[in-house]
Enzyme design. Structure first.
Site, PDB file in Angstrom:
ATOM      1  CB  SER A 188       1.401  -5.445  -5.465  1.00 50.75           C
ATOM      2  OG  SER A 188       0.475  -5.845  -6.441  1.00 50.75           O
ATOM      3  CB  THR A 210       9.572 -17.709 -18.657  1.00 47.85           C
ATOM      4  OG1 THR A 210      10.121 -18.987 -18.982  1.00 47.85           O
ATOM      5  CG2 THR A 210       9.945 -16.695 -19.725  1.00 47.85           C
ATOM      6  CG  HIS A 268      -2.799  -4.395  -8.568  1.00 45.37           C
ATOM      7  ND1 HIS A 268      -3.988  -4.105  -7.946  1.00 45.37           N
ATOM      8  CD2 HIS A 268      -2.245  -5.406  -7.852  1.00 45.37           C
ATOM      9  CE1 HIS A 268      -4.155  -4.917  -6.914  1.00 45.37           C
ATOM     10  NE2 HIS A 268      -3.112  -5.711  -6.824  1.00 45.37           N
ATOM     11  CD  GLN A 314      -3.083  -0.681   0.050  1.00 45.20           C
ATOM     12  OE1 GLN A 314      -3.256   0.454  -0.360  1.00 45.20           O
ATOM     13  NE2 GLN A 314      -3.773  -1.711  -0.425  1.00 45.20           N
ATOM     14  CB  CYS A 367      -9.960 -10.088  -0.463  1.00 48.41           C
ATOM     15  SG  CYS A 367      -8.954  -9.605   0.930  1.00 48.41           S
TER      16      CYS A 367
HETATM   17  N1  PLP Z   1      -0.552  -6.630   1.023  1.00 50.45           N
HETATM   18  C1  PLP Z   1      -1.371  -5.576   1.150  1.00 50.45           C
HETATM   19  C2  PLP Z   1      -1.184  -4.624   2.282  1.00 50.45           C
HETATM   20  C3  PLP Z   1      -2.400  -5.365   0.226  1.00 50.45           C
HETATM   21  O1  PLP Z   1      -3.223  -4.330   0.376  1.00 50.45           O
HETATM   22  C4  PLP Z   1      -2.556  -6.298  -0.834  1.00 50.45           C
HETATM   23  C5  PLP Z   1      -3.660  -6.150  -1.798  1.00 50.45           C
HETATM   24  O2  PLP Z   1      -4.685  -5.575  -1.525  1.00 50.45           O
HETATM   25  C6  PLP Z   1      -1.647  -7.369  -0.923  1.00 50.45           C
HETATM   26  C7  PLP Z   1      -0.659  -7.500   0.023  1.00 50.45           C
HETATM   27  C8  PLP Z   1      -1.734  -8.360  -2.032  1.00 50.45           C
HETATM   28  O3  PLP Z   1      -1.257  -7.837  -3.252  1.00 50.45           O
HETATM   29  P1  PLP Z   1      -1.678  -8.511  -4.625  1.00 50.45           P
HETATM   30  O4  PLP Z   1      -3.062  -8.042  -4.923  1.00 50.45           O
HETATM   31  O5  PLP Z   1      -0.705  -8.011  -5.641  1.00 50.45           O
HETATM   32  O6  PLP Z   1      -1.578  -9.977  -4.450  1.00 50.45           O
END
Ligand code: PLP
Length: 380
Positions: free
Chosen positions: A199, A237, A201, A179, A325
């Site tokens: 991450s 890969t 995205h 985050q 989620c």
């Molecule tokens: N860690 C945190 C604090 C997140 O907010 C998220 C996704 O919401 C993740 C890990 C997981 O990342 P990813 O969606 O790339 O698996």
């Protein structure tokens, strides 16, 4: 539509799309191939690694590209955890407000590999006290994992202080910076971390690509074996277009973050002031100042988040009740309950996370519409 859910994901920046474009149908080689097409892909991969390393102030060889933030967290906990277990260290320290990518991995290590996990307390704002981390360290501690910024309540943890403690004791320290990636400094020396997960995205890069920084000398067992890619730490890969996109995205986010953070904080303050003035019986969750710049999380008494999110969607506003989620699931958030909110209060959680494309006019629209929606739901 007004998109107020930047903690869930973000739109891919057009400049990132452009950077990725050559690597689909034109420079599509496998970076492990020795002919020209492969070498071009390998050069792009190493260029991306060098760019990311410059942002993190580390060596390119310390970057491991992965398939997402979840995978990076898994690799950190399992990789360092199991390497520690081989030397008789089976104790992990973490917090109750981590993402499930960390919490469920720690639980799995406890259940199947005989680890003991210390879950540290957090205060009402979600802050972890560094002295409490120090007190939890044992001779058999294999890893400390504390997130940089919380996804549900936006609280930013004192990572550099905890990192200094971990270093003093010679214990590997992992931070989930998923985050934080778009907003906070990622300098691994300042943060004093040994592992850091990102991450793409979450900062206007593509979904399905992430990275784990692994400080040189950190013992890490690969969780995925095969062709020895990523210096034997993550076989498979490499996803060249996505990795190139992630490198561009992190550069862009970090280059513009100081100015953009000021703009986002001002928008968040305007939104908070407007909503607190117009809606009775609401509370801020998370820390009032040590928080992500565009992150506003509220607990609204007497409403259920699900109804609120549906009504907001009908009004053209995309928001969430906590983590992406957890939205739509009827269980109260583990983060809010760890902060001391009752399960009933936690059911009224609303998360509005502002980002790059949001404007004052959009904030004002939500200030105008949300009070009526809350009043209607409370009357039901
Ligand atoms: N860690 C945190 C604090 C997140 O907010 C998220 C996704 O919401 C993740 C890990 C997981 O990342 P990813 O969606 O790339 O698996």
């Amino acid at each position: 539509m007004i998109y107020f859910d930047h903690s869930a994901t973000t739109a891919v920046d057009p400049r990132v799309v452009d950077a990725m474009a050559p690597f689909w149908a034109e420079a599509y080689g496998n970076p492990s191939s020795i002919y020209g097409l492969g070498r071009r892909a390998a050069a792009a991969l190493e260029d991306a690694r060098t760019r990311v390393a410059a942002v993190l102030n580390c060596r390119p060889a310390e970057i491991v590209f992965t398939g997402c933030g979840t995978e990076s967290d898994n690799l950190a906990l399992r990789g360092v955890g199991l390497a520690g277990a081989a030397r008789g260290r089976r104790h992990l320290i973490t917090t109750p407000i981590e993402h499930h990518a960390v919490l469920h991995t720690a639980a799995d290590l406890a259940e199947h590999f005989d680890f003991e996990v210390t879950i540290l307390p957090v205060d009402r704002a979600g802050l972890v006290e560094p002295a409490v981390v120090a007190a939890a360290i044992r001779p058999d501690t294999a890893l400390i994992s504390v997130m940089y910024a919380n996804n549900e309540v936006g609280t930013v943890e004192p990572i550099a202080e905890i990192g200094a403690i971990a270093r003093q004791h010679g214990i590997p320290f992992h931070t989930d910076a998923v985050q934080a990636g778009g907003y906070l400094s990622l300098d691994v020396e300042v943060l004093s971390v040994d592992l850091l997960a990102l991450s793409a995205h979450k900062f206007h890069g593509p979904k399905g690509v992430g990275l784990l920084y692994v400080r040189q000398g950190t013992k890490l067992w690969p969780t995925q074996t095969g062709g020895g890619h990523e210096r034997g730490r993550r076989a498979g890969t490499e996803n060249v277009p996505y990795i190139v996109g992630m490198a561009r995205a992190v550069e862009l986010a970090q280059a513009g973050r100081v100015r953009e953070n000021a703009r986002l904080s001002a928008l968040r303050e305007r939104l908070a002031a407007g909503l607190f003035a117009r809606i009775p019986d609401i509370a801020l969750s998370g820390h009032p100042t040590h928080r992500l710049p565009g992150h506003l999380s509220l607990v609204i008494q007497g409403v259920e988040a699900e109804g609120l999110l549906i009504a907001l969607d009908l009004a053209g506003v995309a928001a969430s009740s906590g983590s992406a989620c957890a939205s739509g699931s009827p269980t109260p958030s583990h983060v809010l309950t760890a902060l001391g909110f009752s399960p009933q209060e936690a059911m009224g959680a609303l998360r509005l996370t502002l980002g790059r494309e949001n404007t004052e006019a959009e904030v004002d629209y939500v200030i105008e519409r949300l009070p009526g929606i809350v009043a209607r739901l409370r009357a039901l």
